[in-house]
Design a protein around this motif. Structure first.
Motif, PDB file in Angstrom:
ATOM      1  N   TYR A 198       0.830  -1.208   0.000  1.00 19.01           N
ATOM      2  CA  TYR A 198       0.000   0.000   0.000  1.00 19.01           C
ATOM      3  C   TYR A 198       0.861   1.253   0.000  1.00 19.01           C
ATOM      4  O   TYR A 198       1.996   1.213   0.474  1.00 19.01           O
ATOM      5  N   CYS A 199       0.293   2.363  -0.491  1.00 21.34           N
ATOM      6  CA  CYS A 199       0.967   3.667  -0.398  1.00 21.34           C
ATOM      7  C   CYS A 199       0.653   4.263   0.970  1.00 21.34           C
ATOM      8  O   CYS A 199      -0.474   4.151   1.436  1.00 21.34           O
ATOM      9  N   TYR A 200       1.627   4.925   1.562  1.00 22.51           N
ATOM     10  CA  TYR A 200       1.377   5.666   2.804  1.00 22.51           C
ATOM     11  C   TYR A 200       1.265   7.130   2.411  1.00 22.51           C
ATOM     12  O   TYR A 200       2.244   7.727   1.968  1.00 22.51           O
ATOM     13  N   ASP A 201       0.077   7.712   2.558  1.00 26.69           N
ATOM     14  CA  ASP A 201      -0.145   9.073   2.077  1.00 26.69           C
ATOM     15  C   ASP A 201      -1.065   9.843   3.025  1.00 26.69           C
ATOM     16  O   ASP A 201      -2.224  10.111   2.704  1.00 26.69           O
ATOM     17  N   PRO A 202      -0.538  10.194   4.228  1.00 23.20           N
ATOM     18  CA  PRO A 202      -1.389  10.917   5.175  1.00 23.20           C
ATOM     19  C   PRO A 202      -1.894  12.216   4.565  1.00 23.20           C
ATOM     20  O   PRO A 202      -1.157  12.900   3.861  1.00 23.20           O
ATOM     21  N   TYR A 261      -3.745  12.604   2.149  1.00 21.48           N
ATOM     22  CA  TYR A 261      -3.921  12.483   0.678  1.00 21.48           C
ATOM     23  C   TYR A 261      -3.108  13.513  -0.105  1.00 21.48           C
ATOM     24  O   TYR A 261      -3.589  14.091  -1.074  1.00 21.48           O
ATOM     25  N   LEU A 262      -1.885  13.753   0.327  1.00 23.34           N
ATOM     26  CA  LEU A 262      -1.097  14.792  -0.347  1.00 23.34           C
ATOM     27  C   LEU A 262      -0.832  14.460  -1.803  1.00 23.34           C
ATOM     28  O   LEU A 262      -0.703  15.342  -2.645  1.00 23.34           O
ATOM     29  N   SER A 263      -0.696  13.160  -2.110  1.00 28.79           N
ATOM     30  CA  SER A 263      -0.441  12.818  -3.514  1.00 28.79           C
ATOM     31  C   SER A 263      -1.380  11.703  -3.990  1.00 28.79           C
ATOM     32  O   SER A 263      -0.989  10.858  -4.780  1.00 28.79           O
ATOM     33  N   THR A 264      -2.614  11.727  -3.474  1.00 29.53           N
ATOM     34  CA  THR A 264      -3.589  10.717  -3.883  1.00 29.53           C
ATOM     35  C   THR A 264      -4.830  11.378  -4.481  1.00 29.53           C
ATOM     36  O   THR A 264      -5.398  12.278  -3.864  1.00 29.53           O
ATOM     37  N   ALA A 265      -5.218  10.952  -5.681  1.00 23.79           N
ATOM     38  CA  ALA A 265      -6.499  11.371  -6.252  1.00 23.79           C
ATOM     39  C   ALA A 265      -7.511  10.294  -5.874  1.00 23.79           C
ATOM     40  O   ALA A 265      -7.335   9.136  -6.223  1.00 23.79           O
ATOM     41  N   SER A 266      -8.561  10.681  -5.148  1.00 25.38           N
ATOM     42  CA  SER A 266      -9.505   9.675  -4.656  1.00 25.38           C
ATOM     43  C   SER A 266     -10.630   9.411  -5.643  1.00 25.38           C
ATOM     44  O   SER A 266     -11.426   8.507  -5.450  1.00 25.38           O
ATOM     45  N   CYS A 267     -10.708  10.221  -6.681  1.00 27.67           N
ATOM     46  CA  CYS A 267     -11.802  10.029  -7.641  1.00 27.67           C
ATOM     47  C   CYS A 267     -11.441  10.713  -8.952  1.00 27.67           C
ATOM     48  O   CYS A 267     -10.514  11.516  -9.013  1.00 27.67           O
ATOM     49  N   LYS A 268     -12.213  10.360  -9.976  1.00 28.26           N
ATOM     50  CA  LYS A 268     -12.169  11.086 -11.233  1.00 28.26           C
ATOM     51  C   LYS A 268     -13.331  12.061 -11.168  1.00 28.26           C
ATOM     52  O   LYS A 268     -14.434  11.652 -10.795  1.00 28.26           O
ATOM     53  N   SER A 269     -13.126  13.321 -11.487  1.00 34.58           N
ATOM     54  CA  SER A 269     -14.239  14.265 -11.383  1.00 34.58           C
ATOM     55  C   SER A 269     -14.232  15.241 -12.540  1.00 34.58           C
ATOM     56  O   SER A 269     -13.174  15.703 -12.965  1.00 34.58           O
ATOM     57  N   ALA A 270     -15.428  15.542 -13.043  1.00 34.09           N
ATOM     58  CA  ALA A 270     -15.566  16.457 -14.178  1.00 34.09           C
ATOM     59  C   ALA A 270     -16.166  17.794 -13.745  1.00 34.09           C
ATOM     60  O   ALA A 270     -16.595  18.575 -14.584  1.00 34.09           O
ATOM     61  N   ILE A 271     -16.203  18.048 -12.441  1.00 34.69           N
ATOM     62  CA  ILE A 271     -16.961  19.207 -11.957  1.00 34.69           C
ATOM     63  C   ILE A 271     -16.116  20.484 -11.948  1.00 34.69           C
ATOM     64  O   ILE A 271     -16.484  21.493 -12.545  1.00 34.69           O
ATOM     65  N   THR A 272     -14.979  20.457 -11.264  1.00 38.07           N
ATOM     66  CA  THR A 272     -14.188  21.671 -11.065  1.00 38.07           C
ATOM     67  C   THR A 272     -12.737  21.416 -11.430  1.00 38.07           C
ATOM     68  O   THR A 272     -12.165  20.392 -11.042  1.00 38.07           O
ATOM     69  N   PRO A 319      -9.993   3.330   3.362  1.00 38.21           N
ATOM     70  CA  PRO A 319      -8.541   3.316   3.189  1.00 38.21           C
ATOM     71  C   PRO A 319      -7.879   2.236   4.038  1.00 38.21           C
ATOM     72  O   PRO A 319      -8.494   1.722   4.975  1.00 38.21           O
ATOM     73  N   ARG A 320      -6.669   1.910   3.716  1.00 33.19           N
ATOM     74  CA  ARG A 320      -5.899   0.969   4.539  1.00 33.19           C
ATOM     75  C   ARG A 320      -5.084   1.759   5.551  1.00 33.19           C
ATOM     76  O   ARG A 320      -4.946   2.974   5.437  1.00 33.19           O
ATOM     77  N   GLN A 321      -4.528   1.094   6.529  1.00 29.02           N
ATOM     78  CA  GLN A 321      -3.674   1.763   7.500  1.00 29.02           C
ATOM     79  C   GLN A 321      -2.311   1.076   7.551  1.00 29.02           C
ATOM     80  O   GLN A 321      -2.141  -0.040   7.066  1.00 29.02           O
ATOM     81  N   TRP A 322      -1.358   1.796   8.115  1.00 25.86           N
ATOM     82  CA  TRP A 322      -0.030   1.252   8.370  1.00 25.86           C
ATOM     83  C   TRP A 322       0.015   1.003   9.871  1.00 25.86           C
ATOM     84  O   TRP A 322       0.154   1.944  10.658  1.00 25.86           O
TER      85      TRP A 322
END
Ligand code: CMC
Length: 421
Positions: free
Chosen positions: A38-42, A44-55, A403-406
């Motif tokens: 797993y990635c450790y990314d407290p 969400y500094l470098s995680t996109a959680s979704c694809k979005s077409a809004i903004t 999400p997963r945890q470490w």
């Protein structure tokens, strides 16, 4: 140059190559290497959680667009309800669509009498309006049988209309209760922002000043959405469990309540008050540089340039002050901005005014107490939250957020009897 990324697991020598699209690669690639990686990314500094077409937001360039339309053009030409339609539907409405949408929202501005008489009356006399707003949004859902039918598009649309229409009513009700004034019913002959202003301030004969109405409209447009911020992410996380939209929106509003998010405009006004006069600005900036505090309303996680909303709000402030008289804190704010923007500390760290630097000054000049500032943010953000909620439910790639945890706790150990601890 190929638009791919190759990751090697040095433990096994296995590699995986995946495409990079729009600067993003699917982290599921890691599971191909090792299903327990797993990635450790407290935060969400470098995680996109979704694809979005809004903004669309480009923090380096200082660009913000809803549905592709620059925020500057929307603030200049549009209305909040038209923008809400754009966020929810991806396109600007034609005349018929807009008239129907505005009429439908306007139809839903009233709230059940029990909300006002029983629910609100139960609060302590000095309850914080934001606490009242959050709980009122959640309670509202209990009045509608269809609120849980989130997979029925007709029901979904009805709840969206209700939440957008009733947000100003709940906000004004919370304020009037907190100052002991009788509640003003919605006036459906007025525009969305004028109706809110009227519910807030009407005592006896009262007419909404069109310049204040427009300023409120612009503020609502600017705050309507800001992609995956803390509140919107809360909306998506709660919505992903298929909770009803009232509960999800209450959770999003709760996230907005925090001083690092929707509460910063309040901190700016307090800070300017403490600085007290222009002569004290250089000393205050020096204290910030010495690490004795932060320059509130400056800096942003994403914007490393002037927040485009701050520029528009600064202009709107002058329009409001024409009606209300200048907020005496404005001169301090201007001096502070000028000093900071020419100081290497702020230049090197790319710290510019954000949306909150000037908005509090407008709210205060209009007569809003600081406790209402975050509520004023929540009213228009309701449309953004609901647009993201709807997008989430229509996105086949989305599942319940989990999400997963470490794990960093102790290894297995045997239970110790209380007498031996
Ligand atoms: N005043 C002075 N120094 C600052 C400020 C500030 N407002 N913001 C950041 N810095 C410095 C910080 O000390 C650090 O310096 P160094 O590298 O020497 O340690 C550097 O700039 C980077 O800061 P950071 O804390 O890593 O940045 P972040 O992205 O984690 O924080 C922020 C973003 C908005 C929380 C922060 O800029 C801040 O606290 N600003 C003041 C509060 C504020 O105005 N918040 C409203 C945000 S916009 C509305 C919203 O989205 O809800």
């Amino acid at each position: 140059m190929p638009d791919t990324i190759t990751i090697t697991d040095d433990r096994t020598g296995k590699t995986v190559t995946v495409p990079i699209e729009g600067g993003v690669f699917p982290s599921s690639a890691l599971r191909e290497l090792d299903p327990s990686l797993y990635c450790y990314d407290p935060a969400y500094l470098s995680t996109a959680s979704c694809k979005s077409a809004i903004t669309f937001l480009d923090g380096d360039a200082g660009i913000l667009r809803y549905g592709g339309y620059p925020i500057e053009q929307l603030a200049e030409n549009s209305t909040y309800l038209e923008v809400a339609y754009l966020l929810l539907n991806g396109e600007l409405p034609n005349k018929v669509e807009l008239d129907t949408w505005v009429a439908n929202v306007t139809n839903h501005t009233f709230i059940h009498e029990n909300m006002r008489k029983r629910f609100v009356d139960g609060f302590h006399y000095n309850a914080h309006p934001m606490g009242m707003f959050i709980s009122a949004v959640a309670a509202l859902g209990t009045f509608y049988d269809g609120s849980k039918d989130i997979h029925d598009p007709a029901q979904r649309e009805r709840q969206i209309l209700r939440l957008i229409a009733k947000a100003p009513t709940l906000a004004a009700m919370a304020y009037r209760f907190s100052v002991g004034l009788p509640f003003n019913y919605p006036n459906n002959d007025l525009s969305y922002p004028a109706n809110f202003i009227n519910m807030m301030w009407k005592v006896g004969d009262y007419e909404v000043d069109p310049r204040l109405e427009r300023a409120m409209e612009v503020l609502f447009i600017l705050h309507a959405d800001h992609e995956q911020n803390c509140g919107t992410t809360a909306m998506r996380v709660i919505g992903s469990s298929h909770a009803d939209p009232y509960s999800s929106a209450a959770g999003a509003a709760a996230a907005l309540y925090g001083p690092l998010h929707g509460g910063a405009n309040e901190a700016v006004v307090r800070m300017l008050g403490e600085i007290g006069s222009i002569e004290n600005v250089p000393a205050f900036v020096d204290s910030v540089k010495a690490g004795e505090g932060r320059l509130m309303g400056f800096g942003h996680r994403v914007y490393k340039n002037y927040d485009p909303r701050a520029r528009i709000i600064k202009q709107a402030a002058y329009d409001v002050f024409e009606v209300t008289g200048k907020n005496p804190l404005l001169d301090i704010a201007l001096a502070l901005e000028e000093t900071a923007l020419s100081d290497p500390y702020f230049i090197d760290r790319k710290l510019y005014p954000n949306v909150d630097f000037y908005s509090g000054l407008i709210y205060q000049a209009m007569g809003f107490p600081v406790e209402m500032f975050t509520v004023l943010f929540a009213i228009p953000r309701m449309s953004g939250w609901l647009a993201h909620w709807q997008e989430l439910l229509n996105d086949p790639a989305q599942k319940i957020s989990r999400p997963r945890q470490w794990y960093s706790g102790p290894d297995e150990r045997n239970y110790v009897d209380i007498a031996n601890r």
